[in-house]
Design a protein around this motif. Structure first.
Motif, PDB file in Angstrom:
ATOM      1  N   LEU A 235       3.697  53.460  29.100  1.00 30.77           N
ATOM      2  CA  LEU A 235       4.215  54.816  29.238  1.00 30.77           C
ATOM      3  C   LEU A 235       5.339  54.872  30.268  1.00 30.77           C
ATOM      4  N   ALA A 236       5.226  54.082  31.332  1.00 32.16           N
ATOM      5  CA  ALA A 236       6.315  54.012  32.316  1.00 32.16           C
ATOM      6  C   ALA A 236       7.559  53.408  31.677  1.00 32.16           C
ATOM      7  N   ALA A 237       7.384  52.366  30.873  1.00 28.64           N
ATOM      8  CA  ALA A 237       8.520  51.762  30.161  1.00 28.64           C
ATOM      9  C   ALA A 237       9.166  52.796  29.251  1.00 28.64           C
ATOM     10  N   SER A 238       8.357  53.589  28.602  1.00 28.38           N
ATOM     11  CA  SER A 238       8.871  54.628  27.723  1.00 28.38           C
ATOM     12  C   SER A 238       9.728  55.631  28.494  1.00 28.38           C
ATOM     13  N   VAL A 239       9.216  56.093  29.605  1.00 31.31           N
ATOM     14  CA  VAL A 239       9.941  57.093  30.398  1.00 31.31           C
ATOM     15  C   VAL A 239      11.266  56.532  30.915  1.00 31.31           C
ATOM     16  N   VAL A 240      11.247  55.302  31.441  1.00 34.64           N
ATOM     17  CA  VAL A 240      12.483  54.768  32.021  1.00 34.64           C
ATOM     18  C   VAL A 240      13.510  54.413  30.950  1.00 34.64           C
ATOM     19  N   LEU A 241      13.115  54.333  29.701  1.00 26.78           N
ATOM     20  CA  LEU A 241      14.083  54.122  28.618  1.00 26.78           C
ATOM     21  C   LEU A 241      14.576  55.439  28.044  1.00 26.78           C
ATOM     22  N   ILE A 242      13.705  56.418  27.947  1.00 26.94           N
ATOM     23  CA  ILE A 242      14.098  57.693  27.347  1.00 26.94           C
ATOM     24  C   ILE A 242      15.001  58.504  28.271  1.00 26.94           C
ATOM     25  N   VAL A 243      14.739  58.480  29.568  1.00 29.33           N
ATOM     26  CA  VAL A 243      15.545  59.280  30.503  1.00 29.33           C
ATOM     27  C   VAL A 243      17.035  58.899  30.445  1.00 29.33           C
ATOM     28  N   PRO A 244      17.406  57.611  30.555  1.00 24.64           N
ATOM     29  CA  PRO A 244      18.843  57.312  30.458  1.00 24.64           C
ATOM     30  C   PRO A 244      19.420  57.632  29.085  1.00 24.64           C
ATOM     31  N   SER A 245      18.615  57.494  28.034  1.00 18.85           N
ATOM     32  CA  SER A 245      19.127  57.800  26.701  1.00 18.85           C
ATOM     33  C   SER A 245      19.445  59.286  26.569  1.00 18.85           C
ATOM     34  N   LEU A 246      18.661  60.132  27.213  1.00 16.50           N
ATOM     35  CA  LEU A 246      18.936  61.569  27.178  1.00 16.50           C
ATOM     36  C   LEU A 246      20.203  61.924  27.958  1.00 16.50           C
ATOM     37  N   LEU A 247      20.584  61.056  28.872  1.00 11.74           N
ATOM     38  CA  LEU A 247      21.829  61.250  29.617  1.00 11.74           C
ATOM     39  C   LEU A 247      23.022  60.656  28.875  1.00 11.74           C
ATOM     40  N   GLY A 248      22.776  60.122  27.677  1.00 12.84           N
ATOM     41  CA  GLY A 248      23.845  59.558  26.862  1.00 12.84           C
ATOM     42  C   GLY A 248      24.165  58.111  27.180  1.00 12.84           C
ATOM     43  N   LEU A 249      23.308  57.455  27.938  1.00 12.17           N
ATOM     44  CA  LEU A 249      23.550  56.066  28.310  1.00 12.17           C
ATOM     45  C   LEU A 249      22.864  55.126  27.329  1.00 12.17           C
TER      46      LEU A 249
END
Length: 132
Positions: free
Chosen positions: A16-30
């Protein structure tokens, strides 16, 4: 078996931590660039550095949160390993999909835990010397 129960729950937290740290930058367009992966490694290193403080978190609803969250530093590390394996040079959408996949694996593990424990209990009951 208590160690095994704890490890399966720790795996859920890590995914779940891996999920969060991947989704957050993707939502910023990275996307999955080297810079983003470097920042994720730095986040993992920071979490590893504060691991003793995380391990001392109090009981929440009768659960020892510190016992499970002390392994959260592995989440960003797993994320950094997943991205090049699944989609080298991932776009923001692909990064979000990989994060979703990591979260799915974590939640599947969480929901399948009762089945793991039931099978373990049956095997241990009918073949007590085969598992220990």
């Amino acid at each position: 078996m208590d160690s095994w129960r704890g490890r399966t729950l720790e795996f859920t937290f890590v995914m779940l931590a891996a999920s969060v740290v991947l989704i957050v930058p993707s939502l910023l367009g990275l996307g999955g660039s080297g810079e983003v992966l470097g920042v994720l490694l730095a986040v993992g290193a920071l979490l590893a550095a504060v691991r003793p403080a995380i391990a001392d978190l109090p009981l929440v609803a009768g659960h020892d949160v510190g016992r499970y969250t002390k392994e959260l530093w592995l989440g960003p590390v797993v994320a950094v390993v997943m991205v090049p394996l699944l989609a080298p040079g991932a776009t923001a959408g692909e990064l979000q999909s990989i994060g979703g996949l990591a979260g799915l694996v974590g939640m599947l593990n969480y929901f399948l835990r009762p089945i793991y424990f039931s099978v373990y209990g049956l095997v241990r009951r009918f073949a007590p010397n085969s598992i220990d």
